[in-house]
Write an enzyme that holds these catalytic residues in place. Structure first.
Site, PDB file in Angstrom:
ATOM      1  N   ASP A   1      -2.230  -0.804   5.880  1.00  0.00           N
ATOM      2  CA  ASP A   1      -2.563  -0.269   7.201  1.00  0.00           C
ATOM      3  C   ASP A   1      -4.042   0.019   7.384  1.00  0.00           C
ATOM      4  OD1 ASP A   1      -2.824   1.846   5.490  1.00  0.00           O
ATOM      5  OD2 ASP A   1      -1.443   3.181   6.539  1.00  0.00           O
TER       6      ASP A   1
ATOM      7  N   ASP B   1       0.860  -1.177   0.000  1.00  0.00           N
ATOM      8  CA  ASP B   1       0.000   0.000   0.000  1.00  0.00           C
ATOM      9  C   ASP B   1       0.902   1.235   0.000  1.00  0.00           C
ATOM     10  OD1 ASP B   1      -2.513   1.378   0.231  1.00  0.00           O
ATOM     11  OD2 ASP B   1      -1.997   1.785   2.312  1.00  0.00           O
TER      12      ASP B   1
ATOM     13  N   ASP C   1      -7.297  -2.901   3.335  1.00  0.00           N
ATOM     14  CA  ASP C   1      -6.215  -3.844   3.065  1.00  0.00           C
ATOM     15  C   ASP C   1      -6.447  -5.208   3.702  1.00  0.00           C
ATOM     16  OD1 ASP C   1      -4.694  -1.870   1.717  1.00  0.00           O
ATOM     17  OD2 ASP C   1      -4.017  -1.080   3.634  1.00  0.00           O
TER      18      ASP C   1
END
Length: 912
Positions: free
Chosen positions: A648, A336, A652
């Protein structure tokens, strides 16, 4: 109600409807909200606004499942057989090994299925609502579809809302969409296919209001919300075993079949020779015990635990033991962007003012950095237009910075935080400017006008009671159309050059920068308030400021190191494609030299084969939905890749759970991400992943060393017993002596291998193939060669000493001590201590401290073997005999040829 239950609980198209239609479908009064009676009916119909955690497996079942391993089946059966024939000491030792292994596994796995519970807590909050025409506050769990929720700055959105009324409402949805900047909301209907991150008329459960106020109708609660749908994705995600677990299970099953087959063959052959049933049964059991590497499960567990400890020291907390090794075998890391690769702090990097371009150094909210012109630091006092542009960003600003626990944080909008920081770098400070130019009035940012304005009394001018200055910041289009003049390099007003300004905007945009324009207007009428008419024209263009959420410096190095080690690194984010691609390029992301970027919308329109190719060759995937992140990971796994996924946010979590190893951020990460992950980075630093990869690879290499060390002694023992049975000879080694060698001796020398430091070449090698078996052909050849040498040692020494002395206990004792002597030399050959000794002999400097565990293990082994043969109690228990100095020397010399054998096998199968 007009809408059906299914329509309300599947809120996929509410963003496409006008507010009047939404209110009509939900039978809601936009002025008074629902009545109490209607709320009761709807709660009975739709339930409470909370996520239902799936009932987990009971602790007893979870504990029993720890024994569900083929190698442990062997140990349990061996222990049972030992108990049946009355050898309770042996039985309890074997059972003790399996019990310890199960307890450790149970503790490590006990929290593995708590991701859904974390999701539930992520949306539990209070909500301010309108019911019966009254504004009240209720727990979020009591909300029902159709409720009218009032939002204000700082609120956590309690359910999925269709916004119906707002004023300057901005919502931070980074945990759900990955967008690092708060989203400005509106109430206008959108296209049906609008991506989740682009639904500006919706507010989703779990996000935060950063600015403004609003009102929205609850269109989804509980599991029907976007967060709830993610919880379902987590439940649906396949719980994959790690590569190590798969390989170890396969190896254990093969070993089980081989041992049972040969034991049965031994039993049958012995009977064929006319031996008794009881004698052959005992011989078969002795063979099985000798062939079973009883210490291997314990050594594997210790090796993994050591890896966990080392990773913790390098800011990586492992939640599941096998995950230590998995990261070492990762072939792809999907990361990410926001908060993982970047600082999650908007930073001004470029300024255009007075016709000149300036570069700003420093990252994040720390007021550290300077302004560069032609790559040289400047004294900003000599650049009045630059100073005026930055001053506009500082005064036309509603946010401020605070320092907490040594870290600077923005209170308010991240974009305004970046403007405050760059002003500090120029030498402008809010407390001074507030005195010199106090604010009298302002116009907050509104999407309709695309700007914010503030009115200030200019006390630095003569007749300051009448002098007023308006500062304006906003989109380039909104500002330029209201400007007739701009300032040149010397600060003189000239006609605005829109074409040049747009060219500068394009340059900044190509670097992924978000661009804001700044202007001012001087008034001399002493007015104390302003409105939009005052901003309509007559502005003087001051300049542009381009900002970005910058990449972490350490992360850039980590990405390069991973790519150098043959690991693909891909960025998966909910941010804009241009910004994401620019960040990726600046960090050195590439696949075969190219940085291919795809958006979620592009992926959704691809055929399956085209999608697979795009995922394989793509480096950046932007504006992707949670389902697509999950799909990307699954597509990579289908091609045989071992996938590590970092993240985070709530969005996700499904991909983190599906990946071979999920890595969550410990600081900025949501509880959802942490619970779904296998590993947590305590410093939120992508650079720690490189360290974790090193440790993971080292763990796997040390496990191979342990297997290569333990199995040959089992091979030598079992060959000795098998051949003795076949030739009707006395057993050169008894079952209790086998247990000593397999448990005490093996563990004393094998456990230190878990402490072996990383090799200097650990990050210079490509990832091992996920299809590579645990026992490769070269490793099997190594094990076979050492096993044959061990058999020769045991059988040869036993026959020699028995025939020359007639003392069978002495013969067995010397056979065992010669075997241990050879094992010590073999251990040195595969350890870094041995390499250090060779370097020392060659005059090459080498640290010994890093490999000191091997030296300690060898010293412990020597002491234990002395006790084993010299202590009378051990003589009675294990049927051994004390040795004199000459006999000890003979055992030592007989073990020396192992050095030549080790050199030979190391040439074909190096383990260092």
């Amino acid at each position: 109600m007009t809408a059906t239950s299914e329509e309300i609980m599947q809120p996929n198209e509410w963003h496409n409807l006008p507010t009047s239609k939404v209110a009509q479908d939900l039978d809601t009064n936009l002025e008074t909200g629902l009545t109490s009676d209607e709320v009761v009916k709807r709660r009975e119909r739709f339930g409470t606004n909370e996520l239902k955690a799936k009932s987990g497996t009971s602790p007893v079942i979870r504990f029993l499942l720890q024994f569900n391993q083929p190698l442990l089946y062997i140990l349990l059966i061996a222990g049972a057989i030992k108990a049946l024939i009355g050898q309770w000491v042996n039985a309890w030792v074997i059972w003790g090994v399996t019990l310890i292994n199960a307890i450790i596994g149970f503790i490590q796995e006990s929290k593995a299925e708590s991701a859904i519970a974390a999701l539930a807590s992520s949306v539990q909050t209070n909500a301010t609502i309108l019911r019966n025409g009254q504004k009240i506050q209720v727990p979020s769990a009591e909300l029902v579809p159709g409720d009218l929720v009032l939002l204000t700055s700082g609120d956590k959105v309690p359910a999925d809302l269709r916004l119906v009324q707002l004023r300057n409402l901005q919502v931070n949805e980074s945990a759900l969409t990955g967008e690092s900047v708060a989203i400005e909301k509106n109430t206008e209907p959108l296209q049906v296919d609008a991506a989740l991150a682009e639904r500006a008329n919706m507010a989703y459960a779990g996000s935060f209001v950063t600015f403004g106020t609003g009102k929205g109708i609850v269109v989804a609660i509980g599991e029907a919300t976007e967060t709830g749908r993610i919880s379902q994705l987590i439940e649906q995600g396949t719980s994959l075993k790690t590569p190590l677990t798969r390989k170890f299970d396969k190896f254990s099953r093969k070993l089980l079949y081989i041992i049972l087959g040969i034991a049965a063959l031994t039993f049958a052959v012995g009977l064929g020779y006319g031996n008794s049933w009881a004698g052959m049964f005992e011989a078969a059991v002795a063979f099985a015990v000798s062939a079973i590497p009883e210490g291997l499960p314990a050594v594997v567990t210790v090796t993994l635990a050591i890896g966990v400890s080392r990773m913790a020291r390098r800011h990586a907390i492992v939640r599941k033991l096998p995950a230590v090794e998995t990261l070492g075998g990762a072939t792809v890391i999907c990361s990410d962007k926001t908060g993982t690769l970047t600082e999650n702090q908007m930073t001004v990097q470029a300024i255009y003012a007075g016709g000149e371009q300036y570069t700003v150094t420093g990252t994040g909210y720390a007021p550290e950095g300077e302004i560069l012109f032609d790559e040289q630091p400047i004294d900003t006092q000599n650049f009045p237009v630059l100073t005026e542009c930055v001053k506009a960003g500082l005064l036309c600003n509603d946010s401020h910075l605070e320092q907490k626990e040594g870290q600077w944080q923005v209170v308010g909008d991240p974009t305004e935080g970046g403007l405050i920081v760059v002003a500090d770098k120029v030498g402008l400070h809010r407390r001074n400017l507030d005195t010199e130019m106090p604010r009298l009035d302002g116009i907050p940012f509104e999407s309709e006008f695309q700007y914010m304005a503030s009115l200030h009394e200019d006390r630095t001018q003569e007749n300051s009671s009448q002098v007023r200055t308006i500062y304006v910041k906003g989109s380039v289009e909104a500002i330029l159309q209201r400007c007739q003049q701009m300032l040149d390099t010397e600060g003189k007003a000239i006609a605005v050059n829109a074409e040049t300004i747009h060219q500068e905007v394009d340059v900044m945009a190509n670097f992924g920068l978000r661009v804001l324009a700044f202007a001012k207007k001087s008034l001399a009428n002493g007015q104390n308030s302003i409105n939009h008419a005052d901003i309509e024209n007559g502005l003087v263009f001051l300049g542009l400021q381009g900002m970005i959420d910058p990449p972490r410096t350490e992360a850039i190095k980590a990405v390069a190191a991973c790519q150098h080690a043959g690991i693909q690194v891909k960025m998966i984010t909910g941010d804009h494609a241009v910004t994401a691609r620019a960040i990726a390029q600046s960090m050195g992301f590439n696949k075969n030299g190219a940085v291919l970027a795809f958006t979620g919308r592009e992926l959704a329109q691809m055929e399956q084969s085209e999608l697979a190719t795009a995922i394989e060759n793509g480096v950046v995937f932007a504006r992707v939905a949670p389902e697509q992140k999950l799909r990307i990971v699954e597509a990579l796994q289908s091609k045989g890749e071992v996938v590590a996924m970092t993240g985070d946010g709530v969005n996700d979590a499904p991909a983190l759970k599906q990946a071979d190893i999920g890595i969550a951020m410990g600081g900025a990460g949501t509880e959802v991400a942490k619970e779904a992950a296998d590993m947590i980075l305590t410093d939120d630093n992508f650079a720690s992943i490189e360290a974790a990869v090193e440790e993971g690879r080292t763990v796997y290499r040390n496990l191979l060393k342990a297997i290569a060390f333990i199995l040959p002694v089992n091979g030598g023992e079992s060959m000795t017993i098998l051949i003795s049975v076949l030739f009707a000879r006395e057993l050169p080694i008894l079952s209790l002596q086998v247990l000593w060698l397999n448990m005490v001796n093996s563990i004393a020398m094998t456990v230190p291998l878990a402490f072996e430091p990383k090799s200097q070449r650990v990050m210079q090698q490509s990832p091992r193939s996920p299809r590579e078996p645990l026992l490769s052909q070269s490793l099997i050849k190594r094990i076979l060669a050492i096993s044959i040498f061990n058999w020769i040692l045991i059988f040869g020494v036993f026959e020699w000493i028995q025939q020359t002395t007639g003392n069978i206990d002495l013969a067995r004792t010397m056979a065992i001590q010669a075997l241990v002597s050879g094992r010590i030399f073999y251990l040195l050959s595969i350890s870094q201590l041995g390499m250090a000794l060779i370097h020392k002999l060659r005059g090459v400097k080498q640290k010994f401290s890093d490999a000191s565990a091997i030296g300690f293990g060898i010293a412990t082994t020597i002491i234990l073997q002395i006790i084993f043969s010299q202590w009378n109690i051990m003589n009675s228990l294990f049927s051994t005999a004390p040795l004199n100095l000459t006999q000890w020397l003979i055992c030592f010399l007989i073990g020396l040829p192992m050095i030549l054998v080790a050199i030979l096998v190391n040439r074909f199968d190096p383990l260092n």
